[in-house]
Design a protein around this motif. Structure first.
Motif, PDB file in Angstrom:
ATOM      1  N   ILE A   1       2.550   2.682   2.398  1.00 40.05           N
ATOM      2  CA  ILE A   1       1.975   3.470   3.300  1.00 40.05           C
ATOM      3  C   ILE A   1       2.830   3.998   3.780  1.00 40.05           C
ATOM      4  O   ILE A   1       4.553   3.292   3.973  1.00 40.05           O
TER       5      ILE A   1
ATOM      6  N   LEU B   1       0.530  -1.388  -0.183  1.00 44.32           N
ATOM      7  CA  LEU B   1       0.107   0.170  -0.122  1.00 44.32           C
ATOM      8  C   LEU B   1       0.759   0.764  -0.163  1.00 44.32           C
ATOM      9  O   LEU B   1       0.297   2.430  -0.176  1.00 44.32           O
TER      10      LEU B   1
ATOM     11  N   CYS C   1      -6.848   1.240   3.839  1.00 46.52           N
ATOM     12  CA  CYS C   1      -6.794   0.056   3.158  1.00 46.52           C
ATOM     13  C   CYS C   1      -5.658  -1.151   4.263  1.00 46.52           C
ATOM     14  O   CYS C   1      -6.041  -2.661   3.829  1.00 46.52           O
ATOM     15  N   TYR C   2      -5.194  -0.508   4.786  1.00 49.06           N
ATOM     16  CA  TYR C   2      -4.329  -1.971   5.584  1.00 49.06           C
ATOM     17  C   TYR C   2      -5.173  -2.851   5.892  1.00 49.06           C
ATOM     18  O   TYR C   2      -4.496  -4.020   6.219  1.00 49.06           O
TER      19      TYR C   2
ATOM     20  N   SER D   1      -4.574   5.210   1.864  1.00 56.87           N
ATOM     21  CA  SER D   1      -3.504   3.883   1.671  1.00 56.87           C
ATOM     22  C   SER D   1      -4.482   3.228   3.337  1.00 56.87           C
ATOM     23  O   SER D   1      -3.912   2.175   3.906  1.00 56.87           O
TER      24      SER D   1
END
Length: 137
Positions: free
Chosen positions: A43, A41, A66-67, A63
């Motif tokens: 991050i 992602l 979405c983790y 992101s």
């Protein structure tokens, strides 16, 4: 209290409770899943550090949201439709929240599963917020 913080606390507490019944290999595999999601992602290091050390991520990016979805996928907790698989999550949650009565846990997971969102990331993020709120109530 910020719900993002609660989501992170929820995940960290879950891992802490799971640690008692998990082998070091399983815990290492989980940490690899976390790192894989962070890398996939893209991050930022600051946010990644916060996610993995029980700290709040202010104004979470897409992101960061979405983790949680990524980790769920890697744990096999999402069905083909991108929604949490209640049966698998119940089994997983029983390890995480062994002190919570199973009936209350199932009711909470079912009601949180009714969450609606336009994307899987938002759905899982909102699902996590719902579960955290329900457990801390």
């Amino acid at each position: 209290m910020n719900l993002n913080y609660l989501v992170v606390v929820f995940l960290v507490c879950a891992l802490s409770e799971m640690a008692a019944g998990q082998t070091s290999a399983e815990l290492a595999a989980y940490k690899q899943m976390q790192q894989a999601c962070i890398k996939e992602l893209n991050i930022a290091a600051n946010d990644a550090n916060l996610l993995t050390t029980d700290k709040e991520v202010a104004n979470p990016s897409e992101s960061v949201k979405c983790y949680h979805s990524c980790v769920y996928k890697k744990l096999g907790l999402l069905g083909g439709d991108g929604k949490p698989d209640t049966d698998k999550i119940v089994k997983f949650a029983q390890l995480r929240f062994s002190s919570l009565p199973i009936d209350k846990l199932k009711t909470l997971l079912t009601s949180c599963g009714a969450t609606t969102s336009s994307t899987t990331c938002d759905y899982v993020y909102n699902y996590e917020k719902c579960v955290v709120k329900g457990i801390s109530a």
